[in-house]
Design a protein around this motif. Structure first.
Motif, PDB file in Angstrom:
ATOM      1  N   ILE A  77      55.281  13.211  37.631  1.00 15.91           N
ATOM      2  CA  ILE A  77      54.517  12.048  37.163  1.00 15.91           C
ATOM      3  C   ILE A  77      53.307  11.814  38.075  1.00 15.91           C
ATOM      4  N   ASN A 126      60.088  17.125  23.009  1.00 18.85           N
ATOM      5  CA  ASN A 126      59.387  16.446  24.106  1.00 18.85           C
ATOM      6  C   ASN A 126      57.941  16.957  24.212  1.00 18.85           C
ATOM      7  N   GLY A 150      53.670  16.704  24.546  1.00 23.34           N
ATOM      8  CA  GLY A 150      52.796  16.217  25.630  1.00 23.34           C
ATOM      9  C   GLY A 150      52.100  17.434  26.213  1.00 23.34           C
ATOM     10  N   ILE A 168      53.951  11.830  29.709  1.00 20.60           N
ATOM     11  CA  ILE A 168      54.688  10.871  30.552  1.00 20.60           C
ATOM     12  C   ILE A 168      55.971  10.438  29.835  1.00 20.60           C
ATOM     13  N   ASN A 169      55.861  10.116  28.535  1.00 21.72           N
ATOM     14  CA  ASN A 169      57.057   9.731  27.773  1.00 21.72           C
ATOM     15  C   ASN A 169      58.108  10.826  27.802  1.00 21.72           C
ATOM     16  N   SER A 170      57.659  12.079  27.745  1.00 25.00           N
ATOM     17  CA  SER A 170      58.606  13.202  27.735  1.00 25.00           C
ATOM     18  C   SER A 170      59.328  13.325  29.068  1.00 25.00           C
ATOM     19  N   LYS A 186      64.279  12.328  32.185  1.00 21.42           N
ATOM     20  CA  LYS A 186      64.983  11.589  33.235  1.00 21.42           C
ATOM     21  C   LYS A 186      66.190  10.858  32.647  1.00 21.42           C
ATOM     22  N   GLU A 217      59.937  10.818  31.051  1.00 17.22           N
ATOM     23  CA  GLU A 217      60.887   9.693  31.067  1.00 17.22           C
ATOM     24  C   GLU A 217      62.113  10.035  30.218  1.00 17.22           C
ATOM     25  N   ALA A 218      61.898  10.688  29.072  1.00 17.16           N
ATOM     26  CA  ALA A 218      63.029  11.061  28.197  1.00 17.16           C
ATOM     27  C   ALA A 218      63.930  12.090  28.888  1.00 17.16           C
ATOM     28  N   ASP A 278      49.842  10.550  27.420  1.00 16.76           N
ATOM     29  CA  ASP A 278      50.859   9.528  27.140  1.00 16.76           C
ATOM     30  C   ASP A 278      52.167  10.178  26.687  1.00 16.76           C
ATOM     31  N   LEU A 279      52.041  11.158  25.805  1.00 16.08           N
ATOM     32  CA  LEU A 279      53.251  11.859  25.342  1.00 16.08           C
ATOM     33  C   LEU A 279      53.917  12.614  26.487  1.00 16.08           C
ATOM     34  N   ASP A 313      48.629  15.942  25.802  1.00 10.47           N
ATOM     35  CA  ASP A 313      48.462  14.499  25.558  1.00 10.47           C
ATOM     36  C   ASP A 313      49.168  13.766  26.700  1.00 10.47           C
TER      37      ASP A 313
END
Ligand SMILES: [Zn+2]
Length: 327
Positions: free
Chosen positions: A258, A176, A178, A225-227, A232, A229-230, A222-223, A220
């Motif tokens: 977030i 994960n 970011g 935020i994606n992490s 969650k 979400e992953a 974007d990474l 980073d």
């Protein structure tokens, strides 16, 4: 060295700091939180022990904290030959700086780290040089040197992996990035605990606040935020922050993670677009932060402690660097 408010030991005293129950918290299901006394402070950096059939230490704290962690493991009945695994969420020195010392003290332990971090534990030269650039002389008082680990003892984790804890229990790991490119999250198959490392930011238990963890060199947005979400998506039962401690309100805290990331990136992006220099961007972020997080700043000692762990300047620098590399 002057003794600061809320700091209970000078860093130089940590070697002789007694490990008592106040530094060890039993979280149930054989999970224990160990306060590493980073920088002499309680309540900022935690290691965790899963005292399962194959005992695993998650996060070591910095090298200067290693004596505290070793003593705590002994206190918890983990003998020198017992510890099976030392796993770190990423190789920043407040999480992995003690790997070399602890691996030396527990010679059977396998060292587990994401594949992007593995070579830096075997040869920490570049990692330590980069930490000196970020932290300057605080390296010697707050972190200490990272000892090299035997490459034969290092297991590198892929994008998704599994760490055996014995008796049918395991940690699922997933990459994960970011906060850092070498960051993993770990989920306990029995408890549903999720070890967040720095990927959900820094949790301040005294004020239930989330602080940003966006340092250079490879934050980073974007990474990151994606992490979150992953994390969650695995529906964890509880979050175990390296900074600091357990959190049961999973959804609320992920929401705050977030929200804070969005605020900080917005402030620094505005400063960048308006042609401010880095120093002025830091001042602007400080001003916005104080206006936004009055509860956190009302507790002066806590705010100072976390500023020392994770300075506003470093968070702004990380976001600034991300903005410059993507443009
Ligand atoms: Zn970190």
């Amino acid at each position: 060295m002057s003794r600061k408010e809320n700091r209970i030991y000078d860093t130089v005293d940590i070697m002789s700091a007694p490990v008592d129950n106040e530094l060890i918290q039993d979280l149930g299901d054989h999970v224990f939180a160990i306060d590493t006394l980073m920088g002499g402070y309680t309540g900022i950096t935690s290691s965790y022990l899963i005292a399962s059939d194959k005992p695993a230490l998650i996060e070591t704290g910095s090298a200067l904290c290693a004596p505290v962690v070793i003593q705590a493991l002994e206190h918890l009945g983990i003998s020198r030959s017992d510890l099976a695994t030392i796993v770190v969420t990423h190789i920043h020195l407040d999480h992995a700086g003690g790997v070399g010392d602890i691996a030396k003290a527990f010679p059977n332990a396998e060292i587990v780290v994401h594949e992007r971090g593995a070579r830096h534990l075997a040869d920490p030269t570049k990692l330590v040089a980069s930490a000196y650039r970020v932290f300057g002389d605080r390296m010697d008082t707050f972190f200490g040197p990272l000892l090299a680990s035997d490459p034969a003892r290092i297991k590198a984790l892929g994008a998704r992996d599994r760490i055996d804890l014995g008796a049918g229990r395991h940690l699922e790991s997933f990459h994960n990035p970011g906060h850092a490119s070498h960051h993993v999250a770990l989920v306990d198959s029995i408890t549903g605990d999720l070890y967040t490392g720095d990927a959900a930011g820094v949790y301040v238990p005294e004020t239930s606040s989330i602080r940003p963890a966006t340092p250079p060199p490879d934050f980073d947005f974007d990474l990151a935020i994606n992490s979150i979400e992953a994390m969650k998506a695995v529906r964890p039962k509880r979050l175990l922050f390296s900074h600091f401690g357990p959190v049961d309100d999973v959804d609320i805290i992920f929401g705050q993670s977030i929200e804070q990331l969005n605020y900080w990136v917005e402030w620094v992006t505005d400063a960048h677009l308006n042609g401010l220099d880095l120093d002025h961007a830091v001042l602007l972020a400080q001003e916005k932060d104080r206006a936004n997080n009055s509860e956190f700043f009302a507790n002066r000692a806590v705010a100072d402690k976390f500023e020392e762990l994770s300075s506003t300047e470093a968070q702004v620098q990380g976001i600034w660097r991300w903005l410059e590399t993507k443009s």
